[in-house]
Motif scaffolding. Structure first.
Motif, mmCIF file in Angstrom:
data_model
loop_
_atom_site.group_PDB
_atom_site.id
_atom_site.type_symbol
_atom_site.label_atom_id
_atom_site.label_comp_id
_atom_site.label_asym_id
_atom_site.label_seq_id
_atom_site.Cartn_x
_atom_site.Cartn_y
_atom_site.Cartn_z
ATOM 1 N N LYS A 1 -25.905 3.872 117.054
ATOM 2 C CA LYS A 1 -25.891 2.499 116.554
ATOM 3 C C LYS A 1 -26.730 2.394 115.285
ATOM 4 N N THR A 2 -26.451 1.337 114.512
ATOM 5 C CA THR A 2 -27.275 1.023 113.342
ATOM 6 C C THR A 2 -28.003 -0.285 113.575
ATOM 7 N N PHE A 3 -29.195 -0.406 112.962
ATOM 8 C CA PHE A 3 -30.011 -1.614 113.108
ATOM 9 C C PHE A 3 -29.259 -2.818 112.541
ATOM 10 N N ALA B 1 -48.600 2.728 125.359
ATOM 11 C CA ALA B 1 -48.253 1.383 124.898
ATOM 12 C C ALA B 1 -49.482 0.491 125.046
ATOM 13 N N ASP B 2 -50.335 0.519 124.023
ATOM 14 C CA ASP B 2 -51.618 -0.171 124.110
ATOM 15 C C ASP B 2 -51.818 -1.189 122.992
ATOM 16 N N ASN B 3 -50.744 -1.596 122.316
ATOM 17 C CA ASN B 3 -50.858 -2.544 121.209
ATOM 18 C C ASN B 3 -49.650 -3.481 121.267
ATOM 19 N N PRO B 4 -49.723 -4.569 122.047
ATOM 20 C CA PRO B 4 -48.556 -5.415 122.293
ATOM 21 C C PRO B 4 -47.923 -5.957 121.018
ATOM 22 N N GLY B 5 -46.596 -6.016 121.033
ATOM 23 C CA GLY B 5 -45.868 -6.545 119.885
ATOM 24 C C GLY B 5 -44.446 -6.038 119.851
ATOM 25 N N ASN B 6 -43.783 -6.333 118.771
ATOM 26 C CA ASN B 6 -42.485 -5.754 118.449
ATOM 27 C C ASN B 6 -42.695 -4.853 117.239
ATOM 28 N N TRP B 7 -42.470 -3.556 117.421
ATOM 29 C CA TRP B 7 -42.865 -2.564 116.418
ATOM 30 C C TRP B 7 -41.666 -1.762 115.936
ATOM 31 N N MET B 8 -41.615 -1.524 114.636
ATOM 32 C CA MET B 8 -40.540 -0.716 114.086
ATOM 33 C C MET B 8 -40.764 0.765 114.407
ATOM 34 N N PHE B 9 -39.663 1.477 114.650
ATOM 35 C CA PHE B 9 -39.654 2.933 114.798
ATOM 36 C C PHE B 9 -38.456 3.378 113.958
ATOM 37 N N HIS B 10 -38.710 3.932 112.774
ATOM 38 C CA HIS B 10 -37.617 4.097 111.813
ATOM 39 C C HIS B 10 -37.819 5.330 110.942
ATOM 40 N N CYS B 11 -36.743 5.695 110.259
ATOM 41 C CA CYS B 11 -36.811 6.785 109.301
ATOM 42 C C CYS B 11 -37.506 6.285 108.040
ATOM 43 N N HIS B 12 -38.465 7.076 107.538
ATOM 44 C CA HIS B 12 -39.167 6.663 106.321
ATOM 45 C C HIS B 12 -38.522 7.203 105.063
ATOM 46 N N ASP B 13 -37.353 7.779 105.184
ATOM 47 C CA ASP B 13 -36.460 7.833 104.039
ATOM 48 C C ASP B 13 -35.846 6.434 104.021
ATOM 49 N N GLY C 1 -33.858 4.781 102.277
ATOM 50 C CA GLY C 1 -32.420 4.646 102.140
ATOM 51 C C GLY C 1 -31.732 4.784 103.480
ATOM 52 N N HIS C 2 -32.210 5.736 104.304
ATOM 53 C CA HIS C 2 -31.664 5.885 105.652
ATOM 54 C C HIS C 2 -31.970 4.643 106.495
ATOM 55 N N ALA C 3 -33.198 4.113 106.372
ATOM 56 C CA ALA C 3 -33.567 2.915 107.122
ATOM 57 C C ALA C 3 -32.681 1.742 106.734
ATOM 58 N N SER C 4 -32.450 1.566 105.424
ATOM 59 C CA SER C 4 -31.658 0.421 104.971
ATOM 60 C C SER C 4 -30.206 0.531 105.403
ATOM 61 N N GLN C 5 -29.762 1.748 105.700
ATOM 62 C CA GLN C 5 -28.391 1.947 106.155
ATOM 63 C C GLN C 5 -28.323 2.242 107.653
ATOM 64 N N GLY C 6 -29.348 1.762 108.394
ATOM 65 C CA GLY C 6 -29.199 1.720 109.838
ATOM 66 C C GLY C 6 -30.225 2.418 110.682
ATOM 67 N N MET C 7 -30.977 3.408 110.162
ATOM 68 C CA MET C 7 -31.821 4.236 111.024
ATOM 69 C C MET C 7 -33.167 3.555 111.299
ATOM 70 N N MET C 8 -33.086 2.457 112.041
ATOM 71 C CA MET C 8 -34.264 1.705 112.456
ATOM 72 C C MET C 8 -34.075 1.276 113.899
ATOM 73 N N SER C 9 -35.186 1.280 114.633
ATOM 74 C CA SER C 9 -35.191 0.776 115.996
ATOM 75 C C SER C 9 -36.506 0.047 116.213
#
Length: 554
Positions: free
Chosen positions: A438-440, A510-522, A524-532
């Motif tokens: 899937k893509t973000f 899991a010791d820092n509550p929130g909604n956190w990104m887990f993504h590719c730090h390229d 361009g890859h992140a902008s085209q979907g590789m984010m969770s």
């Protein structure tokens, strides 16, 4: 109290060195006087004033800011990579990188962001485990800061180390234009060094019209698939590479056929100017040392390409990765340190070999020769610079340092076990970078409860794309690589580079509550979907999404 210090400085000799990959116009300034230079610059489409222009030799000094209260103003500035190459950069406080924030472990710091750019911006504190509402992610932790508006970040800095900050709004463009800087959290107890330098590495395009080919140069994240170019762009996508053997000497960028190229082939042909301190080649400012000094160099990669760095003439140690210490690091000589996008490494050496040396890039990328940082001993200014050539092995960080008990092991019992399948595919005729198919924003989140112990298997199934994966708000421990347990020092990171076919197992609490990104730090890859996302059960953000902002978390 805030103290402004010009660089180079003796903060134990701290020096900020950086670079920027940029998508806006450049000019060849050779042979032009200043009046002609000004006539060549145009206003932005929004009608903003022309940025100040300057030569490579009279750029303002970068600053190190100390204390606990800071102001960072996002604005446009003109930057000279060298005397021939001009870029229109987006900056914090007018420089690329922005000021280095030098703070003390345990302090609570306040940073006021003022936006003088024509688009919304944020600040993400890359690697720092800040509270979720301070993480700077548009639409996830806050609304991006509109033009002419401000936002105040305030948080406690508990974990010492080398970090960096950058915009997370439309990052594929804004970071590429220069919106980043470094932040160093000094430990309460440390072994002093005589010189402490920071090098932020990056890349630029020779031909900025190529920006659209990787999703840059446009607010449309699918601009990378535009047909408005003279190049054949079928089957192209953005990626990063640390290996390329193509010869660009006879290539015409205006007619280059890149059809069918992989990321590993295409990106080094686009980003051919490597730089440090916003300078390239002979314009890079030297690191000045004296014989007998203990020297630390903080290496930060803010770009799209991995950089294989070599220090000639000296034994050195890698003392931290992503700001976290290596246990009893051994001496290295004749090996290359690969630094992927988003990663940081601190190295230390004793200046015991007088001369004029070049800390340089040893990949086969076309731009590699333009990244060579002089290390000049006092009294050796006129000597011929020295470097080493030939093939050298890469350091394997999973085998580096002395083994010790870490916080996690492969045999521990985990509350959550999760697999991230990274891949490359086509979607509606466009290149997509996927997590579990899937893509973000449709990627499946990693759902946790506070206190959970989490184990994640990350597999790069992309045939040729490299994925430096970055987790926000947490550090993770690397437990194994390709099925082999880590045999060196416990390896604690926030950014992990995966080559095609590689598999890593990592663990975190899991010791820092929130909604956190887990993504590719390229990005361009992140902008085209590789984010969770890592999402905590029961967590509710403390802001309301403003539909007029156009939040773009990638």
């Amino acid at each position: 109290m805030k103290k402004w210090v010009a660089l180079p400085i003796v903060l134990t000799g701290a020096l900020v060195l950086s670079a920027c990959s940029n998508n806006t116009a450049q000019s060849n300034m050779q042979g032009h006087d200043m009046s002609k230079m000004e006539s060549m610059s145009s206003k932005s489409p929004e009608g903003s004033e022309k940025p100040q222009q300057m030569s490579a030799s009279n750029d303002p000094k970068f600053e190190v800011l100390t204390g606990n209260t800071f102001t960072l103003t996002a604005k446009e500035s003109m930057l000279m990579l060298d005397d021939n190459t001009m870029k229109n950069a987006w900056t914090y406080n007018g420089t690329v990188p922005g000021p280095q924030l030098r703070v003390k472990q345990g302090d609570t710091i306040k940073v006021v962001l003022n936006n003088e750019l024509p688009e919304p911006v944020t600040i993400h504190w890359h690697g720092l485990p800040v509270p979720n509402n301070m993480d700077g992610i548009p639409g996830i932790t806050q609304n991006a800061v509109k033009p002419k508006e401000s936002f105040t970040y305030q948080f406690k800095v508990d974990v010492p180390g080398t970090y960096w900050y950058h915009s997370h709004q439309d990052g594929v463009n804004q970071v590429d234009k220069g919106l980043y800087g470094s932040i160093v959290v000094e430990p309460n107890e440390s072994v002093p060094v005589d010189k402490d330098f920071t090098l932020v590495l990056d890349e630029w395009m020779q031909d900025d019209s190529m920006a659209e080919m990787h999703g840059g140069g446009s607010s449309d994240k699918n601009a990378g698939n535009s047909s408005n170019t003279s190049m054949d762009m079928s089957n192209m996508n953005h990626g990063n590479s640390n290996n390329s053997t193509m010869d660009m000497s006879n290539m015409d960028h205006g007619t280059m056929d890149m059809s069918g190229m992989s990321d590993a082939e295409m990106m080094p042909l686009m980003y051919t100017i490597f730089s440090a301190n916003g300078k390239t080649g002979s314009a890079i400012q030297p690191l000045k040392v004296k014989e007998g000094e203990k020297v630390r160099i903080r290496l930060i990669n803010a770009g799209y390409l991995s950089h294989q760095m070599h220090l000639p003439g000296h034994d050195f140690k890698i003392v931290t990765t992503d700001g976290q210490p290596i246990n009893n690091p051994p001496i290295i000589n004749g090996q290359l340190l690969n630094i992927a996008p988003g990663e940081r490494y601190d190295i230390e050496f004793v200046a015991n070999n007088p001369g004029n040396w070049l800390l340089d890039e040893h990949s086969s990328n076309p731009g590699a020769k333009s990244l060579a940082v002089p290390i000049i001993y006092e009294g050796s200014e006129n000597e011929t610079p020295k470097s080493d050539s030939g093939d050298m092995p890469l350091i394997d960080m999973t085998k580096y340092g002395e083994a010790a008990k870490g916080n996690f092991s492969l045999d521990d019992k985990y509350d959550i076990e999760y697999t991230m399948d990274l891949n490359t595919s086509m979607s509606n005729g466009n290149m997509a970078f996927t997590i579990n198919g899937k893509t973000f924003p449709d990627t499946p989140p990693l759902n946790v409860k506070e206190g959970d112990l989490v184990k994640v298997k990350i597999v790069n199934n992309s045939p040729e794309d490299i994925h430096p994966m970055h987790l926000h708000g947490h550090f993770f421990q690397v437990l194994s690589k390709n099925g082999t347990p880590v045999s060196g020092s416990p390896l604690v990171k926030d950014t992990l580079n995966l080559l095609p076919g590689e598999e890593y197992v990592v663990a975190f609490k899991a010791d820092n509550p929130g909604n956190w990104m887990f993504h590719c730090h390229d990005l361009g890859h992140a902008s085209q979907g590789m984010m969770s996302e890592v999402k905590y059960e029961g967590f509710k953000p403390d802001f309301t999404i403003d539909p007029t902002v156009n939040n773009k978390p990638e």
